[in-house]
Design an enzyme around this catalytic site. Sequence first.
Site, PDB file in Angstrom:
ATOM      1  N   LYS B 242       0.851  -1.186   0.000  1.00 19.25           N
ATOM      2  CA  LYS B 242       0.000   0.000   0.000  1.00 19.25           C
ATOM      3  C   LYS B 242       0.888   1.237   0.000  1.00 19.25           C
ATOM      4  CE  LYS B 242      -2.951   2.698   3.128  1.00 19.25           C
ATOM      5  NZ  LYS B 242      -3.615   2.770   4.439  1.00 19.25           N
ATOM      6  N   ASP B 247      -2.421  10.526   3.272  1.00 16.85           N
ATOM      7  CA  ASP B 247      -3.807  10.109   3.483  1.00 16.85           C
ATOM      8  C   ASP B 247      -4.531  11.146   4.333  1.00 16.85           C
ATOM      9  OD1 ASP B 247      -6.188   8.824   3.757  1.00 16.85           O
ATOM     10  OD2 ASP B 247      -5.461   7.289   5.143  1.00 16.85           O
ATOM     11  N   LYS B 254      -9.886  13.003   8.044  1.00 16.67           N
ATOM     12  CA  LYS B 254      -9.389  12.653   9.372  1.00 16.67           C
ATOM     13  C   LYS B 254      -9.373  13.879  10.264  1.00 16.67           C
ATOM     14  CE  LYS B 254      -6.047   9.176   7.746  1.00 16.67           C
ATOM     15  NZ  LYS B 254      -6.467   7.971   8.449  1.00 16.67           N
ATOM     16  N   ASP B 265       1.927   6.762   5.153  1.00 19.97           N
ATOM     17  CA  ASP B 265       0.918   5.751   4.841  1.00 19.97           C
ATOM     18  C   ASP B 265       1.289   4.936   3.604  1.00 19.97           C
ATOM     19  OD1 ASP B 265      -1.339   4.461   5.694  1.00 19.97           O
ATOM     20  OD2 ASP B 265      -2.731   5.740   4.594  1.00 19.97           O
ATOM     21  N   ASP B 324     -11.902   7.002   3.969  1.00 18.97           N
ATOM     22  CA  ASP B 324     -10.639   6.854   4.688  1.00 18.97           C
ATOM     23  C   ASP B 324     -10.209   5.392   4.773  1.00 18.97           C
ATOM     24  OD1 ASP B 324      -8.395   7.621   6.028  1.00 18.97           O
ATOM     25  OD2 ASP B 324      -9.385   7.823   7.977  1.00 18.97           O
ATOM     26  N   GLU B 326      -9.171   3.682   2.351  1.00 16.11           N
ATOM     27  CA  GLU B 326      -8.751   3.659   0.957  1.00 16.11           C
ATOM     28  C   GLU B 326      -7.696   2.604   0.676  1.00 16.11           C
ATOM     29  OE1 GLU B 326      -7.475   5.613   3.193  1.00 16.11           O
ATOM     30  OE2 GLU B 326      -5.390   5.055   2.843  1.00 16.11           O
ATOM     31  N   ARG B 328      -7.429  -0.531   1.429  1.00 17.05           N
ATOM     32  CA  ARG B 328      -7.905  -1.826   0.940  1.00 17.05           C
ATOM     33  C   ARG B 328      -8.385  -1.725  -0.504  1.00 17.05           C
ATOM     34  NH1 ARG B 328     -12.027  -2.017   5.902  1.00 17.05           N
ATOM     35  NH2 ARG B 328     -10.304  -0.775   6.693  1.00 17.05           N
TER      36      ARG B 328
END
Lengths: 552, 491
Positions: B242, B247, B254, B265, B324, B326, B328
């Site tokens: 990933k 993010d 967030k 991230d 959020d 994202e 996956r």
Amino acid sequence: MLDIAFAKASLPESGALVLPLAEEDLGGALMGEWDRLLGGSLARGVAAAEFKGRKGQSTTLYAPGGGLSRLVLVGLGKRESLDAAAAEAAGGNAVAALGKEAVASVDARAIGGWAGAPADLALGAALRAWRFDRYRTTEKPEDKPRLTGIKVLCEDPQAAKGEWASRRAIADGVFLTRELVSEPANILNPPEFADRLRKLEKLGVEVEVFGQKDLEKLGFGSMLCVSQGSAQPPRMVVMRWNGTDSKKKDSQPIAFIGKGVTFDTGGISIKPAGGMEDMKWDMAGAGTVAGLMMALAGRKAKVDVVGLVGLVENMPSGTAVRPGDVVTSYSGQTIEVINTDAEGRLVLADVLSYCKKRFDPAFMVNLATLTGAIIVALGNEHAGLFSNDDGLAARLQAAGKSVGELAWRMPLGEAYDRAIKSDIADMKNVGGGRAGGSITAAQFLQRFVDGCPWAHLDIAGVAWGSKDQPTVPKGATAWGVRLLDRLVAEHHEGRSPVAVPAVEPEAAVSGVGSESPAMLAEGGASSDASIAAPEPVAPAPAPRPSTRRARR
Amino acid sequence: MLRLRLTELPRGRHPLAFPALPEEALPAAYAPLAAVARFGAAEGEVLRLDGALGRRTAWLVGGGAPRPLRMEVAGALAVEALSGDPEDREARPVRRAVIDARGLDPVAIGQLAMGAGMRGHRLPDLSTRPRRALRRLDLLVDDAAAAAPELARVEAVLRGVGLARDLAAEPANRLTPTSFAERLLGLRKHGVEVVVHGQDWLERHGYGALLAVGQGSARPPRLVVLRWPGSGGGAPVAFVGKGITFDTGGISIKPAKGMEAMKGDMAGAAACAGAILALALRRSPAPAVAVLAIAENATGAASYRPGDVLRTASGRTVEVVDTDAEGRLVLADALHHARGLGPSAIIDLATLTGSIVSALGHHRAGLFGNDDGLRDAAMAAGDAVGEPLWPMPIGAKHRSDLDSAIADLRHCLPVGGGGPGWVGKFLPDACQAAAFLREFAGGDTPWAHLDIAGMDLREEGVEGGAYPLPPGPSGFGVRLLDRLVADRFET
């Protein structure tokens, strides 16, 4: 509890008939016999409803003939995967599908291959049919479930009746737990809880109740700091079941310990309002230990067991414990209370050390609705399992798997333990932040087991269900009663475990295909009883069942 | 990168550290002073001796009781001691130092070097302050030639870890999806094939999940495929990472607090790249590929929205619940791509969920998967290198929770959407994320998913790992993947 009777197969004159069928049974001999008795309506109905026998599938045929009000087909799935759990699920699914019927017969002959199959089915039915009805005063009778009993049709009713006795005791234990967990906190406070446990004396359980003064004298500073904010006094209840033949007092018992916070407001660290009503079941660990003791005593388990529950109410008030307070536990270790909502571990700390010191048990297993973090970790299919003993952990997991109460092993370790270091006391009651919250809680408990083999089951995610399951109606699940009963049965009653044998397809098919259809045909042809009259099973005397037959 | 060198001659007057083990007597030069100071060689015990070696400062570094990774911890603590107080701007910086590794076998020397290199690594420093960090470390050994192969292996891994840490430390204005991909092109000089798939390619091939996550950003997403051919032939092992360069959470934005850490991230993708570099540098015979899903999850007028339905590369449709979640989504397309490469196994790494931090804290990463053998091998590899994992479940309910009324599945549950009452406030998001990924990893290839949130970053005041590292990215996963390949895929 549902009235459970076992009988040889015959066409019921009225009421409902439930026919559990595996996928392979469709078009088989068993179905053929019923179809003939019902004048072909079964085959037509199965075809019209596209009933395939898939696991969990159920189909109802109304007025199928022969005086029956309805015929319920319950799918068992593939025959090769049939086991006790599948039999129970079929019993539960049958109850759910029976609607407003008052009595029903269930043909258990499609479920075979092991001795207890009909009794397993009956257990599933009984477990599903339980309902907590005490506070519904205006519900109309016609809206209430009407099912009062089922008759399980099988090859050997006498044997099935024998098998049922131990299962009935387990169901009684499960029901005690469900009832305690369902009771609201204004009814079930610590003294009331302790009073209800006294009733286990009738089963031969020794019950000792410790009140505020006793606990003060013992020095339960950790547990008492939780109850000090409540108007309700605390209780600790010690239950002992001596089931071994020897009357020796020096036998090393096994021990089960439960967290019994009858209501948890969080105390000064008060919880948000949303969902707080669920905190009435923050005593589910204690409720489970109570149900387990009832089950073991009810089936006269040949084991020496102690069950201890710490009962308190956690309230905010002028006398409540504050964040920052330091208390001295029964073990002598001091605890800095950082969060008054991490109270379960404070209760368990004293009860665990007391149990170890007084009984020196072979092992201790505690159950507690301890942390929300365990739900974030695992959800509500698995309880969290923490243990300092790999063998005990493996046995618990295996027992859980066989009764459908799953536990997932979680880690312990020094690094997690360091999170509960305190600057002022021996430890604090929460780690820093939310990281690994259920693990640091377990580390806290481990500091009070004094080297004893121990397992901690964090049941916060599994004690209460929001949906009906085949054998567990929504609400209190009594998760753990059956798991621990099975653990005792398989490992601590001096006998080798009775494994459910793998179903041999040939044997099962021949059993259904040869003997029973002949009998059925006979019974169907002549209405007078060439079939043995159904034998209602007298309910086992609740207090002291005479049978020594212990378990499946 | 701290430069490591083997030497047999104690030249110069640079400070020297001596790893002291409690079961061994100290050399005569140190023993009397150590006795006076009651130095017991316990783990973490450090004693500075001025005058024991003439004008050279000596440090005794306690190794503690025998246990795995003991020498590595000692190496790390030695570098910490040698480096002096980083806050003390008056003191003269120590740029060169020596660790006395005489009397140790090559494996122990390698462990010392590993610890020293991990602790001594210099993360990107964009300040205009003068550099003060340790630059070169000599390892004083009895036989440099004998220790050289082991040191080369360790250095390969250290460079891989260093790449991963540097990438994760880069701020998101410097490391955008485009610049991330460009930097990875640099791996070509080590024999790694690098293919960068841009916006057009992704659109042509229907990588709708990765595109959706990246669509709010001014920098379009990238799918980067790194391939180390190895020498053995056969199916490669695939790493999937990933790589969210920043993010914000997107429309499901967030809270501001702590958001600066979201530049990291992409630590999963960085770890995969680092592992490929390590394999290349040590000329691993095992073929390996890494599929990196790189995007910025930005909040903007073009951002994807909660409720959107995406068509993933696999053809399956996904309902977006929380933008959020994202990671996956981009992994879904990357896993699908990896499957197309015919791998022998797939291992994905992602800073995926806060849930895994609640579950396991900062001491273990979550391990999910579909294959017991791969699971056990990954656990063993993690334990061996001090990057421990813990197996976590994917239950039937975790999957059924993802049922969607409008699409094939939804990618997560809404916050607090776990049902009625108290229990419903808590979501087993890590398990549900793993259940989601399993749909795209397929059932036929052994697959493991490492949720490394909580492990990718060392934070001030938060204990994690076998020994302290400076705050910042840890490179978690590089060593584990390298070890896993060595143990399981280099036959």
